[in-house]
Design an enzyme around this catalytic site. Sequence first.
Site, PDB file in Angstrom:
ATOM      1  N   ASP A  93      40.441  51.805  30.352  1.00 28.93           N
ATOM      2  CA  ASP A  93      40.494  50.674  31.404  1.00 28.93           C
ATOM      3  C   ASP A  93      39.101  50.359  31.639  1.00 28.93           C
ATOM      4  OD1 ASP A  93      41.619  48.869  33.093  1.00 28.93           O
ATOM      5  OD2 ASP A  93      41.901  50.659  34.477  1.00 28.93           O
ATOM      6  N   GLY A 126      46.434  51.616  43.242  1.00 32.94           N
ATOM      7  CA  GLY A 126      46.659  51.601  44.552  1.00 32.94           C
ATOM      8  C   GLY A 126      45.646  51.081  45.465  1.00 32.94           C
TER       9      GLY A 126
HETATM   10  N1  LIG Z   1      34.242  55.210  44.523  1.00 35.30           N
HETATM   11  C1  LIG Z   1      34.188  54.326  44.858  1.00 35.30           C
HETATM   12  N2  LIG Z   1      33.166  53.840  45.870  1.00 35.30           N
HETATM   13  C2  LIG Z   1      32.986  52.566  46.397  1.00 35.30           C
HETATM   14  N3  LIG Z   1      33.806  51.492  46.283  1.00 35.30           N
HETATM   15  C3  LIG Z   1      34.954  51.910  45.263  1.00 35.30           C
HETATM   16  C4  LIG Z   1      35.352  53.037  44.700  1.00 35.30           C
HETATM   17  N4  LIG Z   1      36.135  53.159  44.101  1.00 35.30           N
HETATM   18  C5  LIG Z   1      36.727  51.905  44.071  1.00 35.30           C
HETATM   19  N5  LIG Z   1      36.072  51.019  44.935  1.00 35.30           N
HETATM   20  C6  LIG Z   1      36.114  49.552  45.194  1.00 35.30           C
HETATM   21  O1  LIG Z   1      37.466  49.330  45.411  1.00 35.30           O
HETATM   22  C7  LIG Z   1      37.875  48.268  44.478  1.00 35.30           C
HETATM   23  C8  LIG Z   1      39.411  48.807  43.950  1.00 35.30           C
HETATM   24  O2  LIG Z   1      39.421  49.817  43.058  1.00 35.30           O
HETATM   25  P1  LIG Z   1      40.451  50.202  42.035  1.00 35.30           P
HETATM   26  O3  LIG Z   1      40.041  50.932  41.196  1.00 35.30           O
HETATM   27  O4  LIG Z   1      41.565  50.430  43.113  1.00 35.30           O
HETATM   28  O5  LIG Z   1      40.784  48.778  41.324  1.00 35.30           O
HETATM   29  P2  LIG Z   1      40.194  48.158  40.075  1.00 35.30           P
HETATM   30  O6  LIG Z   1      39.041  48.684  39.574  1.00 35.30           O
HETATM   31  O7  LIG Z   1      40.058  46.634  40.256  1.00 35.30           O
HETATM   32  O8  LIG Z   1      41.354  48.129  39.018  1.00 35.30           O
HETATM   33  P3  LIG Z   1      41.767  49.533  38.313  1.00 35.30           P
HETATM   34  O9  LIG Z   1      42.976  49.988  39.235  1.00 35.30           O
HETATM   35  O10 LIG Z   1      42.362  49.171  36.924  1.00 35.30           O
HETATM   36  O11 LIG Z   1      40.954  50.704  38.409  1.00 35.30           O
HETATM   37  C9  LIG Z   1      36.714  48.392  43.569  1.00 35.30           C
HETATM   38  O12 LIG Z   1      36.657  46.980  42.924  1.00 35.30           O
HETATM   39  C10 LIG Z   1      35.553  48.554  44.354  1.00 35.30           C
HETATM   40  O13 LIG Z   1      35.302  47.670  44.767  1.00 35.30           O
END
Ligand SMILES: Nc1ncnc2c1ncn2[C@@H]1O[C@H](COP(=O)(O)OP(=O)(O)OP(=O)(O)O)[C@@H](O)[C@H]1O
Length: 590
Positions: free
Chosen positions: A428, A317
């Site tokens: 993951d 998401g």
């Molecule tokens: N707690 C957080 N603090 C700061 N930035 C965040 C945080 N969580 C996510 N992000 C940012 O949002 C982006 C997307 O995160 P998200 O976890 O949705 O996707 P992902 O890590 O690429 O894939 P997955 O859904 O498999 O975890 C991250 O790459 C990061 O840059």
Amino acid sequence: MGIFFTTFQGPLLVYCLLLCCLVNELHCLTSDGEALVNFRTSIISSDGLLRQWRPEDPDPCGWKGVTCDSKTKRVVYLNLSNHKLSGPVSPDIGKLDRLRFLDLHYNNFYGAIPPELGNCTELQGLFLQNNYFSGSIPTEIGNLSKLQTLDISSNSLSGSIPTSLVYLNNLSIFNVSNNFLAGPIPSDGVLDQFEANSFLGNRGLCGTHISQSCKNDGGATGSHPTGSQSVKKNSGRLLISASATVGALLLVALMCFWGCFLYKKFGKNDVKGLAVDVSGGASIVMFHGDLPYSSKDILKKMEPLNEEHVIGAGGFGTVYKLAMDDGNVFALKRIVKLNEGFDRFFERELEILGSIKHRYLVNLRGYCNSPTSKLLIYDYLSGGSLDEALHEKAELLDWDARLNIIMGAAKGLAYLHHDCSPRIIHRDIKSSNILLDGNFEARVSDFGLAKLLEDEESHITTIVAGTFGYLAPEYMQSGRATEKTDIYSFGVLVLEVISGKRPTDASYIEKGLNIVGWLNYLITEDRQREIIDVNCAGVESATLDAVLSLAIQCVSSTPEERPTMHRVVQTLESEIMTPCPSDFYDSSSD
Ligand SMILES: Nc1ncnc2c1ncn2[C@@H]1O[C@H](COP(=O)(O)OP(=O)(O)OP(=O)(O)O)[C@@H](O)[C@H]1O
Ligand SMILES: *[C@@H]1O[C@H](CO)[C@@H](O)[C@H](O)[C@H]1NC(C)=O
Ligand SMILES: *[C@@H]1O[C@H](CO)[C@@H](O)[C@H](O)[C@H]1NC(C)=O
Ligand SMILES: *[C@@H]1O[C@H](CO)[C@@H](O)[C@H](O)[C@H]1NC(C)=O
Ligand SMILES: *[C@@H]1O[C@H](CO)[C@@H](O)[C@H](O)[C@H]1NC(C)=O
Ligand SMILES: *[C@@H]1O[C@H](CO)[C@@H](O)[C@H](O)[C@H]1NC(C)=O
Ligand SMILES: [Mg+2]
């Protein structure tokens, strides 16, 4: 007078010519030529071959890769194999209905195989192998009754093999190997003549051809170990090539899928922001009793969030930045609409995840329960993800910073594997799930989520997508995550950090490999040190060798040979992080 006329004639002539050209373009090129021009339009990159396709020609018969029938000028042969073509295949291909051979193999085509191909009923050979095609095999292929060769191996196709294929009576070469096909292989037809090596490397297929019995309930779910022998026979070579090629592709296919996903999200739903979620029956659950906010405070802050506040998006998401009045900042992860009846289970699991607190893990603070979505509240990490740091601002990360990040990630993961109860398999591990604080200290994020959302089929695809280069070979084969599959992913992460390249970097894909394949190749030549990022030159070779040797153990294709995370942390602490004796000598002798 004469002069007057000529000056006037000049521009007129130009207009006339222009007009003629336009008319020419619209009317002179044959319809096959137009179909090919449209085909070219959807291709986003190539080695330049298609530049020579000139729309102003009367027909496409002289274009590279195109062969026409000499009388009718209809296209009968389209051979574009091995030209680095990347993009989807336009449905206009269906207009080439005299086509006898279509050879697109060994390119970077992605997206679905267009069902319009079923229109090309003269096709005798269809060569689509070694691309990144995804989605299912169109039933319409069964319409191609003259087909003799159908090779769609080494793509990312999923779903089952359509029963319509049994009507391809003239089929003599058939290959669907190295895809993600599942379900029974259609029997009582032409497919019965093909043996196991037409079906290699598909986790979920079953049928007598591959001595893998299907469950009677006809379910397409099976990956039963009945045929483990045949699987084993091939696994060594196959897995490596599968993990490299197929892996790389899925990534590309997924990026496309992801693009659609993002487009959909930003394009539609999120325009109204979170107000939709939050208004009407939303409630907040906080896990650690240490935050001085009421539900109302938080909801009030969530409501106005919209696409301006998006900080990222992933397989599960969209992530928003949530700033409170007291200056505290959180990351809000929005997971849309889960299955009905899934909520209770989900909440119980979240409770467990929320109870885990560790210096090297990103805290889950609580969540917001709304009828349309789940909003998970995490601590915000100002350094963003390791993925961004490594691939967009690499100059900020020197060797010591990189080692320190590896250390933090290892400790976080070791805690999940060994010290928390229940133990948690991350599933993951990848650089976008390692977040950095303002001092470049690493924290592991999104643990436990993959398992939680496993039932949601769409999520599975996306997990696989972003994670592709990190997946252990046995995980791709069985779909079963274990601590050892996490350790493999961790090993890939280490390689990514020290090489500065994504596990499926284009330079590896070009060689038909991924980062592990490349490492294994370098090892055979005793050149493994070359995998290091040039920015890290000057690193002491003993340290480098120790890190490499650890990473090599982690990415062993045999799970039993991989160390535990405890062992990884120990090794990092004793052999890598402590200064070498030679350093002491140097400084004391000076
Ligand atoms: N707690 C957080 N603090 C700061 N930035 C965040 C945080 N969580 C996510 N992000 C940012 O949002 C982006 C997307 O995160 P998200 O976890 O949705 O996707 P992902 O890590 O690429 O894939 P997955 O859904 O498999 O975890 C991250 O790459 C990061 O840059
Ligand atoms: C297409 O071209 C390649 C290279 O020229 C050749 O190897 C291949 O056999 C051709 N395919 C067909 C179907 O003729
Ligand atoms: C299918 O072929 C017919 C001619 O045989 C053509 O008119 C039609 O446009 C084609 N359909 C598609 C979807 O390409
Ligand atoms: C082509 O295939 C589709 C789906 O399998 C089928 O509905 C259709 O009738 C077929 N068309 C022809 C001309 O055979
Ligand atoms: C199969 O091929 C033979 C000859 O090559 C031809 O006579 C026959 O019509 C073909 N069958 C179909 C269904 O096209
Ligand atoms: C099918 O393709 C795979 C992968 O390229 C190959 O290993 C296998 O030998 C092929 N099978 C046949 C029957 O050609
Ligand atoms: Mg993430």
